[in-house]
Design a protein around this motif. Structure first.
Motif, PDB file in Angstrom:
ATOM      1  N   GLU A 109       0.851  -1.196   0.000  1.00 34.50           N
ATOM      2  CA  GLU A 109       0.000   0.000   0.000  1.00 34.50           C
ATOM      3  C   GLU A 109       0.880   1.237   0.000  1.00 34.50           C
ATOM      4  OE1 GLU A 109      -4.020  -0.029   2.333  1.00 34.50           O
ATOM      5  OE2 GLU A 109      -2.308  -0.169   3.674  1.00 34.50           O
ATOM      6  N   PRO A 122      -2.492   8.177   9.117  1.00 33.30           N
ATOM      7  CA  PRO A 122      -3.245   7.598   7.994  1.00 33.30           C
ATOM      8  C   PRO A 122      -4.129   8.629   7.273  1.00 33.30           C
ATOM      9  CG  PRO A 122      -3.397   6.176   9.930  1.00 33.30           C
ATOM     10  CD  PRO A 122      -2.700   7.431  10.370  1.00 33.30           C
ATOM     11  N   GLU A 123      -4.684   9.593   8.009  1.00 34.45           N
ATOM     12  CA  GLU A 123      -5.515  10.625   7.374  1.00 34.45           C
ATOM     13  C   GLU A 123      -4.670  11.512   6.455  1.00 34.45           C
ATOM     14  OE1 GLU A 123      -9.081  11.720  10.464  1.00 34.45           O
ATOM     15  OE2 GLU A 123      -7.067  12.172  11.139  1.00 34.45           O
ATOM     16  N   GLU A 156      -3.832   9.502   3.376  1.00 30.12           N
ATOM     17  CA  GLU A 156      -4.955   9.255   2.471  1.00 30.12           C
ATOM     18  C   GLU A 156      -5.256  10.466   1.589  1.00 30.12           C
ATOM     19  OE1 GLU A 156      -7.779   6.448   4.018  1.00 30.12           O
ATOM     20  OE2 GLU A 156      -9.383   7.205   2.735  1.00 30.12           O
ATOM     21  N   ARG A 158      -5.236   9.935  -2.434  1.00 33.42           N
ATOM     22  CA  ARG A 158      -6.400  10.256  -3.265  1.00 33.42           C
ATOM     23  C   ARG A 158      -6.051  11.282  -4.339  1.00 33.42           C
ATOM     24  NH1 ARG A 158     -11.421  11.282   0.332  1.00 33.42           N
ATOM     25  NH2 ARG A 158     -11.082   9.162   1.066  1.00 33.42           N
ATOM     26  N   ASN A 177      -0.191  -1.453  15.933  1.00 36.88           N
ATOM     27  CA  ASN A 177      -1.157  -0.673  15.147  1.00 36.88           C
ATOM     28  C   ASN A 177      -1.581  -1.311  13.831  1.00 36.88           C
ATOM     29  OD1 ASN A 177      -1.038   1.222  17.143  1.00 36.88           O
ATOM     30  ND2 ASN A 177       0.268   2.639  16.026  1.00 36.88           N
ATOM     31  N   GLU A 197      -0.529  -4.994  12.924  1.00 39.29           N
ATOM     32  CA  GLU A 197      -0.707  -6.436  13.051  1.00 39.29           C
ATOM     33  C   GLU A 197      -1.581  -6.822  14.229  1.00 39.29           C
ATOM     34  OE1 GLU A 197       3.332  -7.949  12.554  1.00 39.29           O
ATOM     35  OE2 GLU A 197       3.364  -6.638  10.808  1.00 39.29           O
TER      36      GLU A 197
END
Ligand SMILES: Cc1cc2nc3c(=O)[nH]c(=O)nc-3n(C[C@H](O)[C@H](O)[C@H](O)COP(=O)(O)OP(=O)(O)OC[C@H]3O[C@@H](n4cnc5c(N)ncnc54)[C@H](O)[C@@H]3O)c2cc1C
Ligand code: SF4
Lengths: 425, 121
Positions: free
Chosen positions: A38, A63-64, A67, A71, A147, A149
Motif C-alpha cells: 500500500e 493515515p488521514e 490518504e 487520493r 497498530n 498487526e
C-alpha cells in the motif's frame, strides 16, 4: 527496458507529495515505486494525531494525512507500482526493480526522485552487553505490531531513548494495558517534543530518567530485566548508581538514519552530518537529474516539512527536465558553530525554482535564547533572534533571491545568548 | 477556616517555551497561577487542572481481522481514556469502511463519536 520521464522511489509522504506536485506542473509520465502493498509509507502505522498543522491547518492522524495525498495522486493520474522493490540504481538513471508479477525489470528514467525514507537505529549500533534474548524491538517495529498487526510486544516495558516514536509508544502500550516502567535517556534533555513528554509520559506518570542509560540486558530466552545507571558528563555509566528493573520488553528509540543504500550505488555524495545526499537549491543530488526529499535526505520531525521539501524536489525535477541538464556553478553553504547541519549544502541563486529559498538546520544542543547568523564573504547578511531552540525541532528559514544573488559563499551559525527569561522560583 | 492548599504543576504545550506552570488550589478553587510567560498558558493550565481532555487514537477490529485506526471526533475527558479503549476493544466493524465514517457512538458515555481515520476496501 522501459523508458519513463520521472520515477519516484518510495510512496511515503515524500514520494506522494512529489508525485502530486510533478503532475500539477504538467509532467505527464510519473511513476512511483514502493515495496509495500500500500502507499503511505511509515504514516500508515502512525495512528496518533499531530500531522498536517502547517499544510492543512488541521491536526490529522498519520493515515488521514497519507490518504489525502493518495487520493490526490490517484485523481491526478499518478501511476503507483506497489509490492515492487528497487534493488539497483546507477548514475545514468537506470533502475532495476523486482516484483513477483513481472520479475526483474529495468527502467531508464529521465529524472529520478529518491524518497525512500529512513530506518531505525538498532541495538547493534549502540552495543549494550548481555545476551540477545527475545523481547528487544525498535519502537517503530513495536508500533507496527500494535497498530497494523494487532498484537502486543510485551507487558512490562522499558524504553531506551526519548525520541518521539518511543514516547508515542509509551502511551499506546499503556492504554492497551501494558506497564511502561520508565523511559531512559542518556542526554540531559529529551529528544522528543514537549507535547509528547506531557501527553505520553506525564499523563500516565511514566518516569523519564534523563542522564541514564541501559548498561545490561538480562535473560537468555526472553528479556527478564535491564540494569540502568546514571551517566557522568562524558556519558560514562556511574556503576554505583546501577539498579535492576524487571521487564519483559526493551524498546529502542535511539534515532533514525536515512536509507541510502541505493544512493551509494549511484555514487551520490553523502553528507556525513545528515546521513543523506548533498543537495543544491532544487534538492538535486551530486548526480544531475537525481533528486531527494523527505527522510532519505535528512530525518524530519514534521511531516509538513517533508511535503514542502518534496514539492521543491518536484519543481527541481521539472526544471531539470526543461533545461536538459544544463551545467551550473554552485556556491557552498557551510555549517558554522552551534549547528549540526544546514541543507541545502550548495546553491545557485540564478537557478532557484522559487523567489525564496528554504534552508533547514538543526542545533547541536538546546538553547533558550539564540541568534541565527547568516554570513557571506562580505559579512553578515541576515540575523534572527530565536527562542527555545532544540536539536529535535528543525529550524527553517528563508532567504530571498535578492539576498543571495552574486555571493560566493554562505555560512550559517547559531550563537547562544544570555537567558533573559524571567522565571519565578 | 482555611481549606487545604495544594499545588499542581502543568507543562504548557501551546508553544515551544514549555513553561512549567504552578497552579495552587484552595478548597477546589484555583487560588493562583504562576510560572506562565503569557495569558494563553493561564487558560491552558486552568483547563488542565479543572477538566483535562484528550483526543483518543486507537484501533478497532474489522470483521476480517484487520485493524482499523480510529479517533474520537472530539477530545474526551482524560479520566475516561482507559474506559474508552476498553469499550472499543469489543467493537467489530464491517468492511468496506470510509475515512471519517462513524464506527461507534457515545464512547464511555461522553456523547462523542469514534470515526475511522482510514478507508479499507
Ligand atoms: C518507525 C517510524 C515512526 C515514525 N513516527 C512518526 C510520528 O509519529 N510522527 C512524525 O511526525 N513522524 C514520524 N516519523 C517520521 C516520518 O517518517 C516522517 O514524518 C515521514 O513519514 C517521512 O516520509 P518519507 O516519505 O520520507 O518516508 P517514509 O514514510 O518512510 O516512506 C518511504 C517509503 O519508501 C519505500 N521504500 C524504501 N526503500 C525502497 C526501495 N528500495 N524500493 C521500493 N520502495 C522503497 C518504503 O516502503 C516507504 O513506503 C516516523 C518514522 C519512523 C521510521
Ligand atoms: S505559557 Fe505562554 S509562553 Fe509559556 S509555554 Fe504556554 S503559550 Fe508558551
Amino acid at each position: 527496458m522501459q523508458s519513463r520521464e520521472l520515477v519516484i522511489i518510495g510512496a511515503g509522504p515524500a514520494g506522494l507529495s512529489a508525485a502530486v506536485e510533478a503532475r500539477r506542473l504538467g509532467i505527464k509520465d510519473v511513476l512511483v515505486i514502493d515495496r509495500e502493498p500500500e502507499p503511505g509509507g511509515i504514516l500508515k502505522q502512525c495512528i496518533h494525531t499531530g500531522f498536517g498543522l502547517h499544510v492543512f491547518n488541521e491536526e490529522l492522524t498519520g493515515p488521514e494525512y497519507a490518504e489525502r495525498f493518495i487520493r490526490e495522486a490517484e485523481n491526478l493520474g499518478v501511476e503507483i507500482m506497489l509490492d515492487t522493490m528497487v534493488i539497483e540504481l546507477s548514475a545514468d538513471k537506470r533502475i532495476v526493480a523486482v516484483n513477483n508479477r513481472e520479475g526483474l525489470m529495468e527502467i531508464q528514467a529521465k529524472a529520478i526522485i529518491l524518497a525512500m525514507g529512513c530506518r531505525e537505529r538498532t541495538r547493534g549500533a549502540i552495543n549494550i552487553p548481555g545476551f540477545r534474548p527475545a523481547g528487544i524491538f525498535t519502537a517503530g517495529t513495536a508500533q507496527r505490531f500494535v497498530n497494523i498487526e494487532g498484537y502486543m510486544p510485551g507487558r512490562e516495558i522499558v524504553i531506551l531513548g526519548s525520541g518521539d516514536i518511543g514516547l508515542i509508544m509509551a502511551r499506546r502500550l499503556t492504554l492497551e494495558g501494558a506497564k511502561v516502567k520508565c523511559v531512559v535517556e542518556i542526554m540531559p534533555y529529551s529528544n522528543g517534543l514537549t507535547r509528547n513528554i506531557v501527553q505520553c509520559l506525564e499523563d500516565y506518570d511514566i518516569p523519564l530518567l534523563l542522564k541514564h542509560t541501559v548498561v545490561n540486558i538480562h535473560g537468555r530466552k526472553r528479556v527478564e530485566g535491564v540494569t540502568i545507571a546514571e551517566v557522568d558528563e562524558n556519558m560514562k555509566p556511574i556503576m554505583s548508581t546501577a539498579k535492576f528493573v524487571p521487564c519483559d520488553t526493551l524498546l529502542l528509540s535511539v534515532g533514525l538514519i536515512p536509507e541510502n543504500e541505493l544512493s551509494r550505488m549511484a555514487e551520490i555524495t553523502i553528507d556525513e552530518a545528515t546521513g543523506g545526499p548533498v543537495v543544491n537549491q532544487r534538492m538535486e543530488t551530486s548526480v544531475p537529474g537525481i533528486f531527494a526529499c523527505g527522510n532519505v535526505l535528512h530525518v524530519h520531525d514534521l511531516v509538513d516539512y517533508v511535503t514542502r521539501e518534496a514539492e521543491l524536489a518536484a519543481r527541481g525535477a521539472a526544471s531539470y527536465l526543461a533545461d536538459g541538464g544544463k551545467k551550473y556553478e554552485y556556491v557552498p553553504v557551510s555549517t558554522g558553530s552551534g549547528l549540526r547541519y544546514v541543507l541545502p549544502q550548495r546553491i545557485n541563486a540564478d537557478a532557484m525554482t522559487d523567489s525564496r529559498q528554504n534552508f533547514f538546520m538543526r542545533s547541536v544542543r538546546p538553547m533558550n535564547k539564540a541568534r541565527l547568523i547568516i554570513e557571506s564573504e562580505k559579512g553578515v547578511i541576515k540575523s534572527k533572534a530565536m527562542r527555545h531552540v532544540k536539536p529535535s525541532e528543525m529550524i527553517s528559514i528563508q532567504l530571498g533571491r535578492d539576498e543571495v544573488i552574486g555571493i560566493k559563499m554562505l555560512r550559517f551559525s547559531l550563537q547562544e545568548e544570555g537567558d533573559g527569561v524571567e522565571r519565578d522560583g | 477556616m482555611s481549606a487545604m492548599v495544594n499545588e499542581k504543576t502543568v507543562t504548557c504545550i501551546i508553544c515551544p517555551a514549555g513553561c512549567r506552570i504552578r497552579v495552587s488550589m484552595q478548597g477546589g478553587e484555583i487560588a493562583s497561577i504562576k510560572g506562565n510567560l503569557c495569558k494563553r498558558g493561564e487558560n491552558y493550565a486552568k483547563d488542565e487542572v479543572t477538566h483535562p481532555t484528550r483526543v483518543l487514537t486507537t484501533t478497532v477490529r474489522l470483521e476480517d481481522g484487520r485493524l482499523l485506526p480510529v479517533k474520537t471526533a472530539r477530545p474526551i475527558p482524560k479520566a475516561l481514556l482507559f474506559d474508552a479503549v476498553k469499550e472499543l476493544s469489543n467493537v467489530v466493524v464491517k468492511v468496506p469502511v470510509k475515512i471519517g465514517q462513524v464506527v461507534y457512538s457515545n464512547v464511555a458515555g461522553t456523547g462523542v463519536d469514534v470515526v475511522a481515520t482510514r478507508s479499507w476496501k
